[in-house]
Design a protein around this motif. Structure first.
Motif, short mmCIF file in Angstrom:
data_model
loop_
_atom_site.label_atom_id
_atom_site.label_comp_id
_atom_site.label_asym_id
_atom_site.label_seq_id
_atom_site.Cartn_x
_atom_site.Cartn_y
_atom_site.Cartn_z
N SER A 80 0.68 -1.11 0.38
CA SER A 80 -0.36 0.23 -0.21
C SER A 80 0.45 1.04 -0.29
O SER A 80 0.41 2.19 -0.74
CB SER A 80 -1.04 0.01 1.24
OG SER A 80 -0.23 -0.17 2.46
N SER A 83 1.79 1.85 -3.69
CA SER A 83 0.71 2.08 -4.20
C SER A 83 0.83 3.93 -4.60
O SER A 83 0.20 4.96 -5.33
CB SER A 83 -0.50 1.16 -3.95
OG SER A 83 -0.59 2.34 -3.21
N LYS A 84 1.14 4.05 -3.21
CA LYS A 84 1.67 5.67 -3.04
C LYS A 84 2.22 6.45 -3.95
O LYS A 84 2.49 7.23 -4.24
CB LYS A 84 1.23 6.60 -1.36
CG LYS A 84 -0.05 5.42 -0.91
CD LYS A 84 0.10 5.92 0.77
CE LYS A 84 -1.13 5.78 1.74
NZ LYS A 84 -1.27 4.87 1.55
N VAL A 86 3.26 4.93 -6.44
CA VAL A 86 3.46 4.66 -8.22
C VAL A 86 2.67 5.69 -8.11
O VAL A 86 2.67 6.71 -9.55
CB VAL A 86 2.49 3.16 -8.18
CG1 VAL A 86 2.24 3.89 -9.38
CG2 VAL A 86 3.47 2.12 -7.29
N SER A 107 4.92 2.66 -12.47
CA SER A 107 3.65 1.81 -13.56
C SER A 107 4.30 0.25 -13.85
O SER A 107 3.09 -0.39 -13.57
CB SER A 107 3.41 2.99 -14.31
OG SER A 107 2.27 3.87 -13.79
N ASP A 110 4.50 -1.64 -11.16
CA ASP A 110 3.36 -1.93 -9.72
C ASP A 110 1.90 -2.93 -10.64
O ASP A 110 1.40 -3.94 -10.50
CB ASP A 110 2.18 -0.73 -10.11
CG ASP A 110 1.39 -0.10 -9.56
OD1 ASP A 110 1.20 -1.48 -8.02
OD2 ASP A 110 0.21 -0.13 -9.72
N ASN A 114 1.17 -6.82 -9.75
CA ASN A 114 0.13 -6.85 -10.52
C ASN A 114 -0.48 -8.75 -10.72
O ASN A 114 -1.25 -9.67 -10.74
CB ASN A 114 -1.41 -6.13 -10.57
CG ASN A 114 -1.01 -4.97 -10.07
OD1 ASN A 114 -1.70 -4.53 -8.55
ND2 ASN A 114 -1.66 -3.45 -10.22
N LYS A 150 1.06 -8.31 -2.20
CA LYS A 150 -0.20 -7.68 -2.54
C LYS A 150 -1.33 -8.61 -2.43
O LYS A 150 -2.39 -8.00 -1.74
CB LYS A 150 -0.07 -7.78 -3.57
CG LYS A 150 0.29 -6.22 -3.82
CD LYS A 150 0.27 -5.57 -5.97
CE LYS A 150 0.61 -4.37 -6.15
NZ LYS A 150 0.60 -2.94 -6.68
N PRO A 232 -5.54 -3.68 -10.45
CA PRO A 232 -4.93 -4.24 -8.64
C PRO A 232 -5.41 -6.06 -8.99
O PRO A 232 -7.02 -5.78 -9.29
CB PRO A 232 -5.28 -3.60 -8.34
CG PRO A 232 -5.08 -2.30 -9.16
CD PRO A 232 -5.57 -2.70 -10.36
#
Length: 647
Positions: A80, A83-84, A86, A107, A110, A114, A150, A232
């Protein structure tokens, strides 16, 4: 005391304040006089010399502590937090793979992670399941453990140098349900293939022929991930900041590796301490040539990418000859080192590139004092960010102000703010020395001692998560250390602290040995001998000789050229080392065993000792009567064993 409407003090109040002020000033003066008269001026000297350093250290400590508290309160995890990152830097390079020049933006990292998460869910695995990762360093390794995290699953990051029993042990101790391996390690997997559980699913990444994949009973992960969704995952993960993220294995220098538990808060703490302690910047570019199965490479290095948005250049394997050229090519401003990397760089021939880089900071641990200043002077790196810490420890320290040779400090002004301590141990048995109350005895400045850290499982800075093995975890905990009924983590390392609180690494417990009534530090002797031999690999240890008190020093010296000269070596040693520290035995070997992170590995040498029947290496004995090293033959070895020749 009362206040008038205007806010000024009444005459009575002013009188009381004057009286109190005079009394306080007089008391302070008297107390200061008594304090200085009894030798307390040394404390004031320490305060003056260390206040700025300690304030900076306190600032870093509080900043990390506050961030940890906020992340716990908000229910964050490393994914998490990433994600911030990114969201802040979607198109910025996150990971650059030096081997191919391939660049992954935040990105892209990320999205690939995923895809990993969706693949893991499709296998029917659930939160808490473990997947072993066995591959050379590459960006995909980061995407794999991050994607597993994740969806609440855990990775076991296995040293790609391990083979057979050690490899099987690491997969077994983590209870891994699956194995993902790189094509470059197919032979290593083939060696243990028939010993792996039939229920352990296997996936390969990289180029393997169909017949190889069939023989290894593995599935092609690259094509699976290429077709997996990139959005995600929709599942809800119940894990929090204090739950397991992955396993990192100890180097196994004294036995089989132990699987250290890394929780989310520990990952954040290590990365954040490095970032703030050494004043890294968001626009830095880090050259990470350390293996990603290790905490230095994967947390101190890659952690700056995931948490702080720094670009990290991932090198598949360390190369001394390419090091500075790589830094120039990728405009790196920060480099990482560990173990003997700096010494290897110094042993390289001088090149123009070693002064044409933009590197301002080198971060790592294990930089010997004998190498420190030579490294800074030759390569023009302005700051050394030396630190002490192990993956699992709760007593990490950092050298924030560049004190040469120090691996960190602890405040002498407010020592309890960060509750770590050096405590006395029995030099022969390495058992903790206790006082009449049964508590550990703290060391005075200048006295070597075992580093310990008080455990508090409610504090993410003080918790000890241990290992997958409960037995291994118990061995690292002592009780009644600082006070009655407390518990503390035993680092296993001997350090020494000076008057100002700077700490210096001395030895790993068990490495120091006694000879002629003196303690011999293997680390110090290794550093001296290595310098004498032009930064050659040297392993120093003590060996038992029948009928002799203590242990005789033995040095295993790497000599790939066959040009080692015992006579000239002895002359240098006689000038550089006191008599008790000079090696009694020499073992001249083509190479010295090291771990994947360049730590000298002595287990085999210690086991074989000075017995010439166990090796083809040449072994020499220092004959003090004639003042030279002589070859140890089987006849001479037997004479030592039966006591007919004494030391």
């Amino acid at each position: 005391m009362h206040y008038v409407a205007s806010g000024s003090l009444s005459l009575g109040s002013l009188g009381l304040l004057r009286l109190f002020g005079a009394s306080w000033s007089w008391s302070l003066a008297v107390g200061l006089g008594v304090y200085l008269g009894t030798g307390g001026w040394r404390y004031l000297y320490v305060v003056v010399r260390t206040a700025k350093r300690d304030i900076n250290g306190l600032y870093v400590l509080l900043r990390v502590k506050l961030a940890l508290w906020l992340h716990i309160r908000n229910g964050n995890t490393i994914p998490s937090i990433f994600s911030k990152t990114v969201a802040r830097h979607p198109d910025k390079p996150a990971l650059v793979y030096e081997a191919t020049g391939e660049t992954w933006t935040f990105s892209q990292l990320d999205q690939i992670s995923n895809a990993v998460a969706h693949w893991a869910l499709s296998q029917g695995w659930t939160s808490g399941d473990v997947v072993a990762l066995f591959m050379e360093s590459r960006p995909l390794q980061v995407a794999l453990w991050l994607g597993l995290a994740k969806v609440g699953m855990e990775a076991a990051l296995i040293n790609f140098n391990l083979r057979r029993d050690s490899l099987l042990h690491c997969m077994g101790v983590s209870a891994s349900r699956a194995l993902v391996f790189g094509a470059e390690l197919a032979d290593a997997v083939s060696e243990v293939s028939f010993s792996l559980s039939e229920t352990m699913v296997r996936f390969s990444t990289g180029d393997l022929r169909p017949d190889q994949m069939a023989a290894l009973k593995c599935h092609p992960l690259d094509s699976i991930l290429a077709s997996a969704p990139r959005h995600p995952p929709s599942c809800t993960v119940s894990k929090g900041f204090s739950d397991r993220l992955f396993y990192i294995y100890t180097s196994g220098t004294t036995g089989l590796p132990k699987a250290a538990i890394v929780v989310h808060s520990r990952y954040y703490r290590i990365a954040a301490f490095g970032y703030h302690s050494f004043r890294m910047r968001p626009d830095d570019i880090i050259y990470d040539c350390l293996p990603l199965y290790h905490s230095a490479g994967n947390i101190m290095g890659v952690g700056q990418c995931l948490i702080h948005g720094i670009t990290v250049v991932v090198k598949k394997k360390f190369s001394a000859s390419r090091f500075w050229e790589d830094c120039i090519k990728h405009n790196c401003t920060v480099v990482q080192y560990i173990g003997e990397i700096c010494r290897y760089l110094l042993s390289q021939p001088v090149r123009p590139s070693e002064r044409q880089h933009q590197v301002r900071l080198a971060v790592g641990n294990g930089l010997r004092p004998s190498v420190w200043e030579a490294f800074v002077e030759r390569f023009g790196v302005k700051q050394i960010g030396e630190f002490y810490g192990a993956t699992e420890c709760n007593c990490s320290i950092a050298n924030m102000d560049g004190k040469v040779g120090a691996c960190g400090f602890n405040s002498r002004i407010l020592p309890n703010v960060y509750p770590i301590r050096l405590v006395k141990v029995n030099e022969e048995t390495m058992e903790l020395v206790r006082d009449k109350q049964g508590l550990c005895v703290p060391c005075r400045p200048g006295e070597p001692g075992l580093l310990v850290g008080r455990i508090n499982q409610e504090d993410p800075l003080r918790r000890f998560d241990g290992y997958a093995s409960q037995d291994a975890t118990r061995k690292k905990i002592a009780y009644n250390v600082f006070k009655k009924n407390d518990s503390a983590y035993l680092s296993g390392d001997v350090l020494v602290m000076d008057e100002l609180g700077y700490m210096y690494f001395r030895d790993r417990s068990g490495d120091t040995f006694r000879w002629k009534g003196e303690n011999v530090s293997t680390t110090e002797v290794e550093g001296t001998l290595s310098s004498l031999l032009g930064q050659t690999d040297v392993a120093v240890f003590g060996v038992n000789v029948p009928g002799v008190e203590g242990k005789a020093g033995m040095a295993a010296i790497a000599d790939s050229t066959g040009n080692f000269n015992c006579n000239s070596f002895l002359k240098e040693v006689q000038h550089a080392l006191p008599p008790y520290a000079r090696p009694i035995f020499l073992r001249i070997s083509p190479c010295v065993d090291t771990t994947g992170t360049f730590k000298i590995q002595k287990t085999r040498f210690q086991r074989e000792g000075y017995d010439p029947r166990l090796t083809t290496d040449q072994i020499y004995f220092l004959n003090s009567r004639v003042g030279r090293y002589e070859l140890v033959t089987e006849e001479l070895y037997n004479a030592f064993e039966d006591g007919s020749i004494s030391l």
